[in-house]
Design a protein around this motif. Structure first.
Motif, PDB file in Angstrom:
ATOM      1  N   LYS A 241      -5.343   4.541  -3.723  1.00  0.00           N
ATOM      2  CA  LYS A 241      -4.918   3.468  -2.815  1.00  0.00           C
ATOM      3  C   LYS A 241      -4.899   2.179  -3.609  1.00  0.00           C
ATOM      4  CE  LYS A 241      -6.020   1.947   1.873  1.00  0.00           C
ATOM      5  NZ  LYS A 241      -4.901   2.618   2.504  1.00  0.00           N
TER       6      LYS A 241
ATOM      7  N   TYR B 123       4.516   5.482   0.012  1.00  0.00           N
ATOM      8  CA  TYR B 123       3.671   6.610  -0.348  1.00  0.00           C
ATOM      9  C   TYR B 123       4.378   7.418  -1.422  1.00  0.00           C
ATOM     10  CZ  TYR B 123       1.844   5.100   4.069  1.00  0.00           C
ATOM     11  OH  TYR B 123       1.360   4.316   5.085  1.00  0.00           O
TER      12      TYR B 123
ATOM     13  N   ASN C  53      -6.264  11.112  -4.258  1.00  0.00           N
ATOM     14  CA  ASN C  53      -5.760  10.034  -3.405  1.00  0.00           C
ATOM     15  C   ASN C  53      -6.065   8.683  -4.044  1.00  0.00           C
ATOM     16  OD1 ASN C  53      -4.994  11.889  -1.282  1.00  0.00           O
ATOM     17  ND2 ASN C  53      -7.172  12.091  -0.875  1.00  0.00           N
TER      18      ASN C  53
ATOM     19  N   ASP D 230      -1.007   5.530  -2.127  1.00  0.00           N
ATOM     20  CA  ASP D 230      -0.726   4.653  -0.986  1.00  0.00           C
ATOM     21  C   ASP D 230      -0.622   3.241  -1.538  1.00  0.00           C
ATOM     22  OD1 ASP D 230      -0.704   3.086   1.319  1.00  0.00           O
ATOM     23  OD2 ASP D 230      -2.787   3.530   1.858  1.00  0.00           O
TER      24      ASP D 230
END
Length: 141
Positions: free
Chosen positions: A82, A105, A80, A48
């Motif tokens: 970020k 993304y 994940n 992200d």
């Protein structure tokens, strides 16, 4: 009465915590470290790329990433990551993967190849469908 209120608040906070996506933050580890981990685990990376001033990024955090179905799926299937596009690590990611809009993304194979790229705001189910597409592409390669 106060004891009941405390228990209700405590139980509510546990449920909120459970429904959170687990992100490794750009200030905690580098993209290179995430790639090494993905390669070792043979796992797809979800990145992200956001900024603190991006309204759509905040909307995704509050709505889509907070959805229990999304967090369960992503916490189970992906690493994940970020990263704030305005930080030094964010600049590395932006340059490496040609990011020019927020939010962006990226679904990245353990070897570093982009499997799927999406931008903008989307509701939870659409976002999960995009993740399924990325997983399908990984299996085809």
């Amino acid at each position: 009465m106060k004891k009941h209120l405390v228990w209700i608040l405590l139980i509510g906070s546990i449920n909120l915590t459970h429904a959170q996506m687990k992100f490794v933050k750009g200030q905690e580890r580098s993209m290179q470290q995430i790639l090494a981990e993905a390669k070792a685990k043979k796992q797809i990376i979800f990145v992200d790329v956001f900024t603190t001033w991006c309204g759509p990024c905040k909307w995704m955090d509050e709505h889509t990433f907070a959805d229990a179905r999304v967090s369960e799926k992503f916490n189970k299937q992906f690493i994940n990551f970020k990263v704030d596009g305005d930080t030094s690590e964010g600049q590395v990611v932006r340059s490496l993967y040609k990011v020019g809009a927020y939010p962006t993304y990226l679904f990245i194979a353990p070897e570093g190849k982009v499997l799927h790229r999406i931008e903008g705001v989307m509701p939870p189910q659409v976002f999960m469908d995009e993740a399924d597409f990325a997983v399908k592409r990984a299996k085809e390669n």
